[in-house]
Enzyme design. Structure first.
Site, PDB file in Angstrom:
ATOM      1  N   ARG A 166      30.030  45.578  25.371  1.00  0.00           N
ATOM      2  CA  ARG A 166      29.467  45.537  24.011  1.00  0.00           C
ATOM      3  C   ARG A 166      29.737  46.826  23.220  1.00  0.00           C
ATOM      4  NH1 ARG A 166      28.559  41.017  25.716  1.00  0.00           N
ATOM      5  NH2 ARG A 166      26.756  39.725  25.260  1.00  0.00           N
ATOM      6  N   SER A 238      21.132  38.310  21.576  1.00  0.00           N
ATOM      7  CA  SER A 238      20.497  39.369  22.379  1.00  0.00           C
ATOM      8  C   SER A 238      20.136  40.549  21.481  1.00  0.00           C
ATOM      9  CB  SER A 238      21.452  39.873  23.455  1.00  0.00           C
ATOM     10  OG  SER A 238      21.892  38.808  24.251  1.00  0.00           O
ATOM     11  N   GLU A 334      21.052  46.250  20.938  1.00  0.00           N
ATOM     12  CA  GLU A 334      22.418  45.809  20.680  1.00  0.00           C
ATOM     13  C   GLU A 334      22.575  45.590  19.181  1.00  0.00           C
ATOM     14  OE1 GLU A 334      23.717  42.150  22.662  1.00  0.00           O
ATOM     15  OE2 GLU A 334      25.465  42.222  21.378  1.00  0.00           O
TER      16      GLU A 334
END
Ligand code: EPU
Length: 339
Positions: A166, A238, A334
């Protein structure tokens, strides 16, 4: 085509759907439009810049006082092919899942496990999207865009994009400085399927033979069963990354919490499941006003209607704190928090 506005409302332009405005907004569909804008307006140099894709990973806590640039370049072109592979030049504004559908329709493999991920192709390359054992960095050949500092067009080979879980150079050194205009994606004509996540293989078999179409169907069914539709309830998938911790701490935790999911990670570390940690702290299904935690996947925070960005942010702060207190593990967001 360009669109340019002042004091522009953002509610429909980001997945949480909270109220916020931007002082300036500029959208373009061709690289030349952006070059023209940068050359003829000098004011942007004094403004804070935010590059917006589909807003799938943003949370506005306040109004934005700078300039939002929205690259909306369409088009998928075949740039090259050989016996085994095909290379696609994908406009930054292409909806990610339209690209997956196009690839699966043509029987080109490599991104089928990334079905139904919200967002646009440009953002996928920033975020290094991943799911069900696949990560987009493995199919990215190169990323092209405009560097705001030098106002030149640059192409980064995948090896130069500093990809990891990520993460990429576009989220760090080049954050809000490099405007991706297109992404070159390499696909396989004879793909090896990746089916080691959970029950993906048996789920795909329910639709018949194992092929790209049936894997896509299975992934879509899994996502729809676990993740709320951003078109119905504001959410950014998420909210936190899965934390990577020292093996020593992971082992200590495992001694107390024997069913804690842990995955191997690089070096002397292990990856934990943030959703599990949050659920263990009692947050799954929690709701206060219109801000809440999804009842099927605790990693997802939800705006049930009229939550403010601040309410969602405050909830994420409380979650972070309780996971820290219970497990001594720090969760990292995130989602990109603005303001
Ligand atoms: N779990 C719980 N409770 C929860 C959620 C998860 O106990 O509320 C447990 C599950 O039972 C499982 C483990 O945690 O043992 C992992 O859960 P899951 O397989 O659902 O995946 P995840 O780690 O929570 C990641 C990605 C997702 C991606 C899935 C599938 C991150 C931050 N998230 O979630 O990506 O779809 O794996 O590969 O890495 C996204 O980035 O927006 C996203 C949805």
């Amino acid at each position: 085509m360009i669109r340019s506005y002042t004091d522009y409302p953002l509610r429909k332009l980001h997945a949480f759907g909270t109220d916020a405005t931007t002082k300036y907004y500029f959208e373009f569909t061709e690289t030349e439009d952006l070059k023209g804008f940068l050359a003829t307006n000098q004011e942007w140099k004094n403004l804070e810049i935010l590059i917006l894709g589909e807003g799938s990973n943003l949370l506005f806590v306040n109004d934005f006082q700078g300039l939002i640039i929205h690259p909306n370049i369409p088009g998928i072109k075949i740039s090259y092919e050989d016996r085994n592979n095909i290379w696609l030049e994908v406009g930054a504004g292409v909806k990610w899942d339209d690209l997956v559908e196009y690839a699966v329709f043509n029987r080109w493999g490599g991104i089928e496990n990334l079905s139904l991920i919200p967002g646009k192709a440009g953002a996928a390359a920033v975020q290094n999207i991943g799911a069900y054992g696949m990560e987009i960095q493995n199919q990215i050949e190169s990323v092209t865009g405009i560097d705001l500092e030098t106002q030149t067009e640059i192409t980064f080979e995948a090896s130069e994009c500093e990809y990891s879980y990520r993460d990429s150079i576009f989220k760090n050194k080049l954050k809000n400085r490099f405007i991706i205009t297109s992404v070159s994606i390499k696909l396989d004509k004879f793909p090896e399927f990746i089916l080691n996540y959970g029950d993906l293989k048996t789920d795909a078999e329910k639709y018949g033979a194992i092929n790209l179409r049936n894997i896509r169907k299975a992934v879509i069914a899994i996502r729809e069963s676990k993740l709320p539709d951003p078109g119905v309830f504001g959410n950014a998938g998420s909210f936190f990354k899965n934390p990577v911790v020292e093996t020593l701490l992971a082992e200590q935790l495992l001694a107390t919490y024997t069913n804690m999911p842990q995955y191997p990670a690089s070096g002397n570390t292990r990856k934990l499941a943030a959703g599990w940690l949050i659920e263990q702290c009692g947050w799954k299904g929690f709701r206060s006003g219109d801000a809440g935690v999804h009842d099927k996947q605790a990693l997802v925070l939800i705006n049930y209607g009229n939550a403010t960005g601040k309410e969602i942010y405050d909830l994420s702060k409380e979650i972070k704190q309780s996971v820290q207190e219970k497990f001594r593990v720090e969760l990292e967001r995130e989602v990109n928090v603005i303001g």
